[in-house]
Design an enzyme around this catalytic site. Structure first.
Site, PDB file in Angstrom:
ATOM      1  N   SER A  69       0.595  -5.858  -5.142  1.00 59.91           N
ATOM      2  CA  SER A  69       0.980  -4.460  -5.316  1.00 59.91           C
ATOM      3  C   SER A  69       2.065  -4.362  -6.394  1.00 59.91           C
ATOM      4  O   SER A  69       1.831  -4.802  -7.512  1.00 59.91           O
ATOM      5  CB  SER A  69       1.428  -3.880  -3.967  1.00 59.91           C
ATOM      6  OG  SER A  69       1.427  -2.475  -3.984  1.00 59.91           O
ATOM      7  N   MET A  70       3.229  -3.791  -6.095  1.00 60.88           N
ATOM      8  CA  MET A  70       4.288  -3.743  -7.096  1.00 60.88           C
ATOM      9  C   MET A  70       4.557  -5.127  -7.671  1.00 60.88           C
ATOM     10  O   MET A  70       4.824  -5.285  -8.873  1.00 60.88           O
ATOM     11  CB  MET A  70       5.580  -3.189  -6.495  1.00 60.88           C
ATOM     12  CG  MET A  70       6.761  -3.170  -7.464  1.00 60.88           C
ATOM     13  SD  MET A  70       8.381  -2.873  -6.697  1.00 60.88           S
ATOM     14  CE  MET A  70       8.706  -4.484  -5.957  1.00 60.88           C
TER      15      MET A  70
END
Length: 262
Positions: free
Chosen positions: A100-101
């Site tokens: 994700s991030m």
């Protein structure tokens, strides 16, 4: 024996030290996440691949430190922390894995490593669309109730934890900070790696990224690209699909996966 700088000691967690490992994998967590996200993966990969789990400031044992509010700062400091494992002319530089991030942070670290002449062995980007794609997301601007709604929608956090007011005070600040960092991140057009292959992993039911958005990572490297779509997997698939993740990592790094079956 590698001598670690103060920066490296703060950032890098070696849950399963494997000094004889032929490869190392530095792992970057999702928004609000911490190094412990990758404890299980580290255990599965050891001792052939040593996990270096990155601990962002502002959480767990680094709770007293200020948050880093943008991706560039996260990547700058993480890159500095990894330099002891990525010296020119030394052992192979670590591969990078980001979820994700963390996928974007890992990509930015890879750019810095290539610029310094120590290209990562591989970049694994999980549960995140390519930097060249864009969604107008503003979760970081929501109130606390809206942030909780987002967390619940993605799964990965026990609803009981979010119902506990004292725990919520620990959970929400890093989540809001990291959502701010990732939702304000912009990658300039044409930015790509030249010596680092990319493997993208995505669940086909992930609301944060479609397979086509993940496929766009191919435009961010000229060193080779693969896409793995996990059927029936959502955003936080890492724990429940560990076998597939371990198999993909070991195969891509060219190491034996016999140990991964346990």
């Amino acid at each position: 024996m590698v001598e670690l700088t103060t920066t490296a000691n703060a950032w890098v967690r070696r849950f399963h030290p494997s000094p004889a490992a032929s490869r190392r994998l530095a792992c970057f967590a999702h928004a609000g996440g911490a190094a412990s996200t990758f404890h299980q993966l580290s255990a599965r990969l050891a001792p052939v691949v040593e996990g270096l789990s990155m601990q962002y400031p502002g959480r767990h044992d680094r709770r007293a430190e200020p948050f880093l509010t943008d991706v560039a700062s996260m990547a700058d400091m993480a890159y500095q922390a990894l330099r002891p494992w990525a010296r020119p002319g030394g052992a192979p530089a670590p591969a990078l894995f980001g979820h994700s991030m963390g996928a974007i942070v890992a990509f930015e670290v890879a750019l810095r490593m290539e610029a310094a002449g120590t290209a990562p062995a591989h970049l694994f980007v999980s549960g995140r669309r390519a930097p060249s794609t864009y969604r107008d997301e503003r979760v970081h601007l929501r109130d606390d109730a809206g942030l909780v709604e987002e967390i619940l929608a993605l799964g990965g956090t026990e609803p009981e934890a979010l119902a506990d007011a004292s725990l919520l005070q620990l959970i929400l600040p890093p989540v809001r900070n990291d959502y701010t960092a990732i939702e304000t991140y912009r990658c300039p057009p044409g930015v790509a790696l030249t010596r680092t292959p990319i493997t993208a992993l995505v669940g086909d039911t992930d609301p944060k990224v479609t397979p086509e958005e993940a496929r766009a990572w191919a435009g961010h490297t000229s060193a080779g690209f693969e896409l793995h779509v996990l059927e029936g997997a959502g955003h936080f698939y890492l724990a429940e699909r560990q076998d597939e993740v371990v198999s993909t990592v070991t195969r891509s790094l060219g190491v034996s996966s016999v140990f991964a079956a346990g």
